[in-house]
Design an enzyme around this catalytic site. Sequence first.
Site, mmCIF file in Angstrom:
data_model
loop_
_atom_site.group_PDB
_atom_site.id
_atom_site.type_symbol
_atom_site.label_atom_id
_atom_site.label_comp_id
_atom_site.label_asym_id
_atom_site.label_seq_id
_atom_site.Cartn_x
_atom_site.Cartn_y
_atom_site.Cartn_z
ATOM 1 N N LYS A 1 0.808 -1.221 0.000
ATOM 2 C CA LYS A 1 0.000 0.000 0.000
ATOM 3 C C LYS A 1 0.841 1.270 0.000
ATOM 4 C CE LYS A 1 -4.362 -1.660 1.379
ATOM 5 N NZ LYS A 1 -5.585 -1.496 2.111
ATOM 6 N N LYS B 1 -4.399 -9.166 -6.538
ATOM 7 C CA LYS B 1 -5.686 -9.501 -5.931
ATOM 8 C C LYS B 1 -6.722 -8.440 -6.291
ATOM 9 C CE LYS B 1 -6.124 -7.344 -1.435
ATOM 10 N NZ LYS B 1 -7.455 -7.066 -0.975
ATOM 11 N N LYS C 1 -10.500 -2.960 -3.742
ATOM 12 C CA LYS C 1 -11.357 -1.772 -3.859
ATOM 13 C C LYS C 1 -10.600 -0.632 -4.494
ATOM 14 C CE LYS C 1 -13.724 -2.671 0.440
ATOM 15 N NZ LYS C 1 -13.351 -2.549 1.846
HETATM 16 P P1 ATP Z 1 -8.194 -2.667 -0.436
HETATM 17 O O1 ATP Z 1 -7.527 -3.759 -1.204
HETATM 18 O O2 ATP Z 1 -8.585 -1.523 -1.264
HETATM 19 O O3 ATP Z 1 -7.467 -2.296 0.793
HETATM 20 P P2 ATP Z 1 -10.000 -4.717 0.114
HETATM 21 O O4 ATP Z 1 -10.736 -4.940 -1.133
HETATM 22 O O5 ATP Z 1 -8.887 -5.642 0.478
HETATM 23 O O6 ATP Z 1 -9.530 -3.245 0.142
HETATM 24 P P3 ATP Z 1 -10.958 -4.890 2.815
HETATM 25 O O7 ATP Z 1 -11.938 -4.081 3.514
HETATM 26 O O8 ATP Z 1 -9.534 -4.616 3.159
HETATM 27 O O9 ATP Z 1 -11.089 -4.729 1.260
HETATM 28 O O10 ATP Z 1 -11.261 -6.434 3.005
HETATM 29 C C1 ATP Z 1 -12.464 -6.967 3.503
HETATM 30 C C2 ATP Z 1 -12.402 -8.482 3.495
HETATM 31 O O11 ATP Z 1 -12.379 -8.976 2.160
HETATM 32 C C3 ATP Z 1 -11.148 -9.054 4.164
HETATM 33 O O12 ATP Z 1 -11.498 -10.226 4.888
HETATM 34 C C4 ATP Z 1 -10.272 -9.413 3.015
HETATM 35 O O13 ATP Z 1 -9.366 -10.451 3.324
HETATM 36 C C5 ATP Z 1 -11.289 -9.857 1.976
HETATM 37 N N1 ATP Z 1 -10.783 -9.679 0.620
HETATM 38 C C6 ATP Z 1 -10.350 -8.512 0.092
HETATM 39 N N2 ATP Z 1 -9.965 -8.696 -1.179
HETATM 40 C C7 ATP Z 1 -10.158 -10.005 -1.450
HETATM 41 C C8 ATP Z 1 -9.949 -10.821 -2.621
HETATM 42 N N3 ATP Z 1 -9.477 -10.303 -3.732
HETATM 43 N N4 ATP Z 1 -10.271 -12.138 -2.556
HETATM 44 C C9 ATP Z 1 -10.778 -12.660 -1.424
HETATM 45 N N5 ATP Z 1 -10.984 -11.960 -0.295
HETATM 46 C C10 ATP Z 1 -10.688 -10.649 -0.299
#
Ligand code: ATP
Length: 360
Positions: free
Chosen positions: A146, A228, A231
């Site tokens: 990040k 991955k 958001k």
């Molecule tokens: P960012 O990547 O922008 O920080 P994020 O999409 O990872 O945000 P979070 O709020 O950090 O969102 O994650 C919420 C939940 O979703 C966490 O349990 C995280 O592990 C899961 N998660 C996030 N991205 C993925 C993914 N690509 N595949 C599976 N699980 C995910």
Amino acid sequence: MSAPTRTKPDAKPDRSSRRDPATQPAPATKADAPRRERVFSGIQPSGNIHIGNYLGAMRHFVADQDQFDNIFCIVDLHAITVPQDPAELRAATRELAAMYFAVGLDPERSNVFVQSHIAAHAELAWILGCITTLGQLNRMTQFKVKAGEERDEASAGLFTYPVLMAADILLYQADAVPVGDDQRQHVELTRDLAERFNYRFGETFKVPRPLIREVGARIMALDDPAKKMSKSGGEVSYLALTDAADVVRKKIARATTDSERTIVFDEKRPGIYNLLTIYELLGTQSRAEIEAEFAGKGYKEFKAALGDQIIAALEPIQRRYATFQADPAELDRLLAAGAERVRPIAAATLAAAKRGVGLA
Ligand code: ATP
Ligand code: LTN
């Protein structure tokens, strides 16, 4: 003097036998009901809740609702570790609340609340920060990703983010933490901090375990299956749970595949493997059945079927989401009720932690 290192669970000081209210189970809803294991998890209100969040995390929260004592948090303090527009943050907080309920969390069975509504999170994070070493935080891979190249421009909050996450979990004496694979390292740090604190100051925190499912724990970006789904990725990289049918079709049509022709689950072909995984998780067929269904067919046909399946899965979620979004007062009421139900657990743990350290 060297800092105490990770402790062995059996190496506990005498004081650890002391019974503390915070380590006792929360009052069960029915007087004699056996205590269920407690799960705690959090999602950031940073907009664009996507199908990776759903398949990796939220879907399990819902499916396991009856099995656990459930606490789910909207982690707004985590969201502000990167710049946020205040009005957008406020809106995203309600949107995430609406989405938690729209995917199927039942406010009667699951406590959903906003992190900043319970001040104990920030307070315990400070205490835990004082037993966390820079070395531990320097090893956190999410910070490296990040912060990127501009490490000195990243906020101190982004660096200490995992400590706040540990506070979230430990405050509620959670047994398990359902998350996607990207959070594994943070839950490991949480375990280390709990063990270290318990060793130094007496048994205070339950040491939680990560709950990470094999399939779906890492949904990849549609435009780059080496990353991955996130958001913070570009518009075409994620499928938002609120995407309209035509947007879903367009994004899937554009999703990266490869130049081979067969439609089979092969991890060495990450683009098509990712799409097949989404298809598998949203449907009821086994991998063999899916491969048989598309044997001899092309990517175009598979992508059309996948688009239909995603649209069908999102339709009821989007309908319920619209209903919740139309009634912000009801959402606020549900969030306030969630916070009031869990507040005593957080207060008892914080009080025990402060006593342990010598702050009260
Ligand atoms: P960012 O990547 O922008 O920080 P994020 O999409 O990872 O945000 P979070 O709020 O950090 O969102 O994650 C919420 C939940 O979703 C966490 O349990 C995280 O592990 C899961 N998660 C996030 N991205 C993925 C993914 N690509 N595949 C599976 N699980 C995910
Ligand atoms: N760091 C997590 C969000 C998060 C969380 C938590 C998850 C904050 N606190 C406590 C589980 C338990 C993320 O970025 N997905």
